[in-house]
Enzyme design. Structure first.
Site, mmCIF file in Angstrom:
data_model
loop_
_atom_site.group_PDB
_atom_site.id
_atom_site.type_symbol
_atom_site.label_atom_id
_atom_site.label_comp_id
_atom_site.label_asym_id
_atom_site.label_seq_id
_atom_site.Cartn_x
_atom_site.Cartn_y
_atom_site.Cartn_z
ATOM 1 N N THR A 7 0.851 -1.182 0.000
ATOM 2 C CA THR A 7 0.000 0.000 0.000
ATOM 3 C C THR A 7 0.890 1.236 0.000
ATOM 4 O O THR A 7 2.014 1.194 0.503
ATOM 5 C CB THR A 7 -0.932 0.032 1.239
ATOM 6 O OG1 THR A 7 -1.732 1.218 1.186
ATOM 7 C CG2 THR A 7 -0.163 0.040 2.552
ATOM 8 N N ASN A 9 -0.313 3.836 1.409
ATOM 9 C CA ASN A 9 -0.903 4.556 2.535
ATOM 10 C C ASN A 9 -0.192 4.172 3.848
ATOM 11 O O ASN A 9 -0.414 3.092 4.405
ATOM 12 C CB ASN A 9 -2.395 4.195 2.577
ATOM 13 C CG ASN A 9 -3.154 4.982 3.609
ATOM 14 O OD1 ASN A 9 -2.583 5.426 4.614
ATOM 15 N ND2 ASN A 9 -4.438 5.159 3.376
ATOM 16 N N GLU A 39 -1.355 -2.149 -11.796
ATOM 17 C CA GLU A 39 -2.658 -2.133 -12.455
ATOM 18 C C GLU A 39 -3.559 -3.200 -11.846
ATOM 19 O O GLU A 39 -3.238 -4.394 -11.878
ATOM 20 C CB GLU A 39 -2.483 -2.388 -13.958
ATOM 21 C CG GLU A 39 -3.638 -1.827 -14.752
ATOM 22 C CD GLU A 39 -3.630 -2.289 -16.202
ATOM 23 O OE1 GLU A 39 -4.719 -2.324 -16.805
ATOM 24 O OE2 GLU A 39 -2.539 -2.633 -16.706
ATOM 25 N N ASP A 68 -7.805 -5.749 -0.764
ATOM 26 C CA ASP A 68 -8.735 -5.114 -1.691
ATOM 27 C C ASP A 68 -10.129 -5.267 -1.089
ATOM 28 O O ASP A 68 -10.418 -6.271 -0.440
ATOM 29 C CB ASP A 68 -8.648 -5.763 -3.075
ATOM 30 C CG ASP A 68 -9.242 -4.855 -4.145
ATOM 31 O OD1 ASP A 68 -9.029 -3.635 -4.083
ATOM 32 O OD2 ASP A 68 -9.935 -5.375 -5.042
ATOM 33 N N THR A 69 -10.951 -4.248 -1.308
ATOM 34 C CA THR A 69 -12.285 -4.242 -0.700
ATOM 35 C C THR A 69 -13.333 -3.867 -1.736
ATOM 36 O O THR A 69 -13.069 -3.080 -2.635
ATOM 37 C CB THR A 69 -12.332 -3.202 0.447
ATOM 38 O OG1 THR A 69 -11.397 -3.592 1.448
ATOM 39 C CG2 THR A 69 -13.721 -3.118 1.079
ATOM 40 N N PHE A 149 -16.017 6.848 5.122
ATOM 41 C CA PHE A 149 -15.666 7.212 3.749
ATOM 42 C C PHE A 149 -16.421 6.291 2.794
ATOM 43 O O PHE A 149 -17.164 5.410 3.225
ATOM 44 C CB PHE A 149 -14.149 7.103 3.539
ATOM 45 C CG PHE A 149 -13.636 5.688 3.667
ATOM 46 C CD1 PHE A 149 -13.391 5.143 4.914
ATOM 47 C CD2 PHE A 149 -13.416 4.906 2.540
ATOM 48 C CE1 PHE A 149 -12.934 3.834 5.036
ATOM 49 C CE2 PHE A 149 -12.956 3.597 2.659
ATOM 50 C CZ PHE A 149 -12.719 3.077 3.914
ATOM 51 N N TYR A 151 -18.755 4.254 0.685
ATOM 52 C CA TYR A 151 -20.195 3.954 0.725
ATOM 53 C C TYR A 151 -20.764 3.937 2.147
ATOM 54 O O TYR A 151 -21.907 3.546 2.341
ATOM 55 C CB TYR A 151 -20.443 2.573 0.085
ATOM 56 C CG TYR A 151 -20.126 2.492 -1.395
ATOM 57 C CD1 TYR A 151 -21.102 2.763 -2.353
ATOM 58 C CD2 TYR A 151 -18.859 2.145 -1.850
ATOM 59 C CE1 TYR A 151 -20.824 2.680 -3.713
ATOM 60 C CE2 TYR A 151 -18.557 2.066 -3.202
ATOM 61 C CZ TYR A 151 -19.547 2.331 -4.126
ATOM 62 O OH TYR A 151 -19.267 2.252 -5.477
ATOM 63 N N LYS A 172 -16.968 1.319 14.195
ATOM 64 C CA LYS A 172 -16.936 0.651 12.882
ATOM 65 C C LYS A 172 -15.819 -0.384 12.847
ATOM 66 O O LYS A 172 -16.007 -1.498 12.356
ATOM 67 C CB LYS A 172 -16.760 1.691 11.769
ATOM 68 C CG LYS A 172 -16.726 1.058 10.379
ATOM 69 C CD LYS A 172 -16.405 2.027 9.273
ATOM 70 C CE LYS A 172 -16.018 1.271 8.010
ATOM 71 N NZ LYS A 172 -15.485 2.125 6.951
ATOM 72 N N ARG A 178 -12.958 -5.027 7.027
ATOM 73 C CA ARG A 178 -11.502 -4.852 7.013
ATOM 74 C C ARG A 178 -10.890 -5.361 8.318
ATOM 75 O O ARG A 178 -9.897 -6.082 8.313
ATOM 76 C CB ARG A 178 -11.159 -3.374 6.786
ATOM 77 C CG ARG A 178 -9.706 -3.149 6.409
ATOM 78 C CD ARG A 178 -9.429 -1.723 5.961
ATOM 79 N NE ARG A 178 -10.062 -1.371 4.716
ATOM 80 C CZ ARG A 178 -11.217 -0.725 4.584
ATOM 81 N NH1 ARG A 178 -11.855 -0.290 5.651
ATOM 82 N NH2 ARG A 178 -11.736 -0.480 3.408
HETATM 83 P P1 ITT Z 1 -6.111 1.269 -2.466
HETATM 84 O O1 ITT Z 1 -6.296 0.086 -3.395
HETATM 85 O O2 ITT Z 1 -5.153 2.290 -2.988
HETATM 86 O O3 ITT Z 1 -5.821 0.880 -1.046
HETATM 87 P P2 ITT Z 1 -8.905 1.839 -3.054
HETATM 88 O O4 ITT Z 1 -9.555 3.164 -3.240
HETATM 89 O O5 ITT Z 1 -8.865 0.900 -4.224
HETATM 90 O O6 ITT Z 1 -7.482 2.086 -2.419
HETATM 91 P P3 ITT Z 1 -10.214 -0.252 -1.492
HETATM 92 O O7 ITT Z 1 -9.759 -1.312 -2.420
HETATM 93 O O8 ITT Z 1 -9.959 -0.450 -0.040
HETATM 94 O O9 ITT Z 1 -9.623 1.184 -1.833
HETATM 95 O O10 ITT Z 1 -11.762 0.000 -1.677
HETATM 96 C C1 ITT Z 1 -12.406 0.129 -2.937
HETATM 97 C C2 ITT Z 1 -13.579 1.093 -2.826
HETATM 98 O O11 ITT Z 1 -14.593 0.516 -1.978
HETATM 99 C C3 ITT Z 1 -13.207 2.442 -2.174
HETATM 100 O O12 ITT Z 1 -12.927 3.389 -3.146
HETATM 101 C C4 ITT Z 1 -14.476 2.805 -1.408
HETATM 102 O O13 ITT Z 1 -15.334 3.519 -2.269
HETATM 103 C C5 ITT Z 1 -15.113 1.470 -1.074
HETATM 104 N N1 ITT Z 1 -14.818 1.066 0.307
HETATM 105 C C6 ITT Z 1 -13.803 0.279 0.727
HETATM 106 N N2 ITT Z 1 -13.848 0.097 2.050
HETATM 107 C C7 ITT Z 1 -14.915 0.785 2.486
HETATM 108 C C8 ITT Z 1 -15.491 1.004 3.765
HETATM 109 O O14 ITT Z 1 -14.972 0.484 4.871
HETATM 110 N N3 ITT Z 1 -16.572 1.776 3.839
HETATM 111 C C9 ITT Z 1 -17.112 2.325 2.748
HETATM 112 N N4 ITT Z 1 -16.634 2.187 1.512
HETATM 113 C C10 ITT Z 1 -15.544 1.418 1.367
#
Ligand code: ITT
Length: 194
Positions: A7, A9, A39, A68-69, A149, A151, A172, A178
């Site tokens: 990361t 961050n 990418e 990844d989330t 942040f 959603y 949270k 996470r």
């Molecule tokens: P990095 O890959 O650079 O860490 P990213 O913006 O791709 O940053 P994530 O993969 O963690 O971040 O998340 C993808 C998107 O999902 C992110 O832009 C948010 O809009 C949303 N997201 C992730 N975690 C969240 C959370 O805990 N609450 C709300 N929205 C979330």
């Protein structure tokens, strides 16, 4: 034992460091001199986590993990999922993403959803381990709350009367996707670092 968190961050890396004993040192990409953009072209959240972890492991040759989330909405066949960050376009605008999501859910009765975090860890010998954390809930009709942040204002976790954005960060973090994924990674690292 030095482990790279793929990361840029530094705050994210510090948070994980605080969950670990001192014999495990977490290093972010900047402190390792890795400045390339990776990418994220996978078709699933899991694939993207693995792509990031592998790209960094191949270059630096030290144990490495990436997360990844995504938000998965059942009546939208799992959307936005892997596209969560850029659901409404490449500008990655959370307001536009939420507006698109609420629009797509208009008229649907099933608003159940889940946040999913996948962490891919690659050990010294190149073996892959995957840890998953899920927070179930539903998508609200309207945004609520100012914290958090992404959603958070439209997601209400199961068993709670508040959206993620109405909770403090600490609240949270006790129940989030996470946090659950990182707890699994941390317990794995603790038992494999002796
Ligand atoms: P990095 O890959 O650079 O860490 P990213 O913006 O791709 O940053 P994530 O993969 O963690 O971040 O998340 C993808 C998107 O999902 C992110 O832009 C948010 O809009 C949303 N997201 C992730 N975690 C969240 C959370 O805990 N609450 C709300 N929205 C979330």
């Amino acid at each position: 034992m030095k482990i790279c968190f793929a990361t840029h961050n530094a705050d994210k890396a510090r948070e994980v460091q605080e969950m670990l004993p001192a014999n495990i040192e977490i290093l972010d990409l900047k402190s390792l001199g890795f400045h390339e953009e990776i990418e994220e072209n996978g078709t699933t959240i899991r694939e993207n986590a693995l792509i990031k972890a592998k790209a960094v492991f191949d270059k630096l040759n030290i144990p490495c993990f990436a997360d990844d989330t995504g938000l998965e909405v059942f009546s939208l066949n799992g959307e936005p999922g892997v596209f969560s960050a850029r659901y409404a376009g490449s500008q990655k605008d959370p307001e536009a993403n939420m507006a698109r999501l609420l629009g797509n859910l208009e008229g649907k009765t099933d608003r159940t959803a889940q946040f999913k975090t996948v962490i891919a860890y690659i050990g010294n010998d190149g073996t892959e381990h995957v840890f998953e954390g899920i927070a179930t809930g539903h998508i609200l009709e309207k945004k609520r709350g100012q914290q958090g942040f992404g959603y958070d204002p439209v997601f209400q976790p199961t068993g709670f009367g508040q959206s993620f954005a109405e909770m403090s960060t600490q609240e949270k973090n006790r129940i989030s996707h996470r946090a659950k994924a990182f707890e699994k990674l941390v317990s794995y690292l603790k038992s494999h670092s002796q």
